[in-house]
Design an enzyme around this catalytic site. Structure first.
Site, PDB file in Angstrom:
ATOM      1  N   SER A 155      32.881  27.355  38.895  1.00 38.59           N
ATOM      2  CA  SER A 155      31.896  26.930  39.883  1.00 38.59           C
ATOM      3  C   SER A 155      31.915  25.412  39.944  1.00 38.59           C
ATOM      4  O   SER A 155      32.322  24.743  38.981  1.00 38.59           O
ATOM      5  CB  SER A 155      30.496  27.403  39.476  1.00 38.59           C
ATOM      6  OG  SER A 155      29.483  26.741  40.212  1.00 38.59           O
ATOM      7  N   TYR A 168      23.520  28.911  33.426  1.00 34.32           N
ATOM      8  CA  TYR A 168      24.662  29.091  34.332  1.00 34.32           C
ATOM      9  C   TYR A 168      25.588  27.873  34.291  1.00 34.32           C
ATOM     10  O   TYR A 168      26.807  28.009  34.138  1.00 34.32           O
ATOM     11  CB  TYR A 168      24.139  29.312  35.756  1.00 34.32           C
ATOM     12  CG  TYR A 168      25.211  29.584  36.782  1.00 34.32           C
ATOM     13  CD1 TYR A 168      25.704  30.879  36.965  1.00 34.32           C
ATOM     14  CD2 TYR A 168      25.723  28.559  37.569  1.00 34.32           C
ATOM     15  CE1 TYR A 168      26.683  31.136  37.915  1.00 34.32           C
ATOM     16  CE2 TYR A 168      26.704  28.812  38.513  1.00 34.32           C
ATOM     17  CZ  TYR A 168      27.182  30.104  38.684  1.00 34.32           C
ATOM     18  OH  TYR A 168      28.167  30.353  39.618  1.00 34.32           O
TER      19      TYR A 168
END
Length: 270
Positions: A155, A168
């Site tokens: 990401s 995350y």
């Protein structure tokens, strides 16, 4: 999206978290490029089977396997099934991921452990099992110039801090060094390891961020390219990294983000 059916002909791929979103797009695109595909899923059995049926209807080869990638025994069983069915594996796409968001001081240990377990430990477990098979089998030059390819789906938050999502962001930052360290170790064995770092992509997991004109306009403030990405943007990158066309690419993260990592807030001198 269609590709030359010869680009990945004869190769066997496993895509984790492939029953929806980015994983689904990658599984379908790998199959379109000629690979036989394992569609891994955690709980969406019907959705996974629909993807398998569609691939078969297009004269491809696929089957679905349920497994929790954070569970070592289930990962080992998934790879055992894959090898029994296909004989070997050439491509692993480590895509399975989850978000459990909370303000930092309110985040529970369970929220932390769940995200780290799936997003980071799960990618370690799957890569380890794939690498064992790559090392056992070695290079098959008629199939690929590499003994195997591992593609991590990371990401932009492996480099962009994200308040309210520390578990995350930490998992994705961990993927960055996990990928690079494995790539360094396995490169002499002709095993290529890379990551794709998506930016804002239209998937079910983040629908609230783009499904109204107001939400999308706010999101576009973070994207210099002024469009939200789609799963095909990521799938095309995955097919390229899985193919011999990227044979000299190893240990790198390919950001597919419309320029999100360019700090657009500084475009007008900050």
């Amino acid at each position: 999206m269609s590709y030359s059916p010869y680009l990945l002909k004869g190769q066997k791929a496993l895509v984790t978290g492939a029953s929806s979103g980015i994983g689904e797009g990658i599984a379908r695109s790998l199959a379109s490029a000629g690979a036989a595909v394992v569609v891994n899923y955690h709980s969406q059995a019907q959705e996974a089977q629909k993807i398998v049926d569609d691939i078969k209807a297009a004269n491809g080869e696929a089957f679905a396997i349920q497994a929790d990638v954070s569970n070592e025994d289930e990962v080992k069983a998934m790879f055992s099934q894959t090898l029994k069915h296909f004989g070997t594996i050439d491509i692993l796409v480590n895509n399975a991921g989850v978000q459990k968001d909370a303000p930092f001081v309110d985040m529970s240990l369970n929220q932390w452990n769940t995200v780290i377990g799936i997003n980071l430990t799960g990618q370690f477990l799957c890569a380890r099992e794939a690498a064992k098979e790559f090392l056992r089998r070695g290079v098959q030059p008629q199939i690929s110039s590499a003994a195997g390819k591992i593609i991590y789906i990371s990401s932009v938050h492996e480099v962009i801090p994200w308040a309210g999502h520390v578990n995350y962001a930490a998992s994705k930052g961990g993927i960055n060094m996990l990928m690079k360290s494995i790539a360094q170790e396995l490169a002499p064995h002709k095993i290529r390891v890379n990551s794709i770092a998506p930016g804002a992509i239209k998937t079910p997991i983040n629908k609230s961020a783009w499904d109204t004109p107001q939400a999308e306009a706010k999101l576009l403030e973070l994207i210099p390219a002024k469009r939200v990405g789609n799963v095909e943007d990521i799938a095309k990158a995955a097919v390229w990294l899985a193919s011999d066309e990227s044979d000299y690419v190893n240990g790198t993260t390919l950001f597919v983000d419309g320029g999100m990592t360019l700090y657009p807030g500084f475009a007008d001198n900050g």
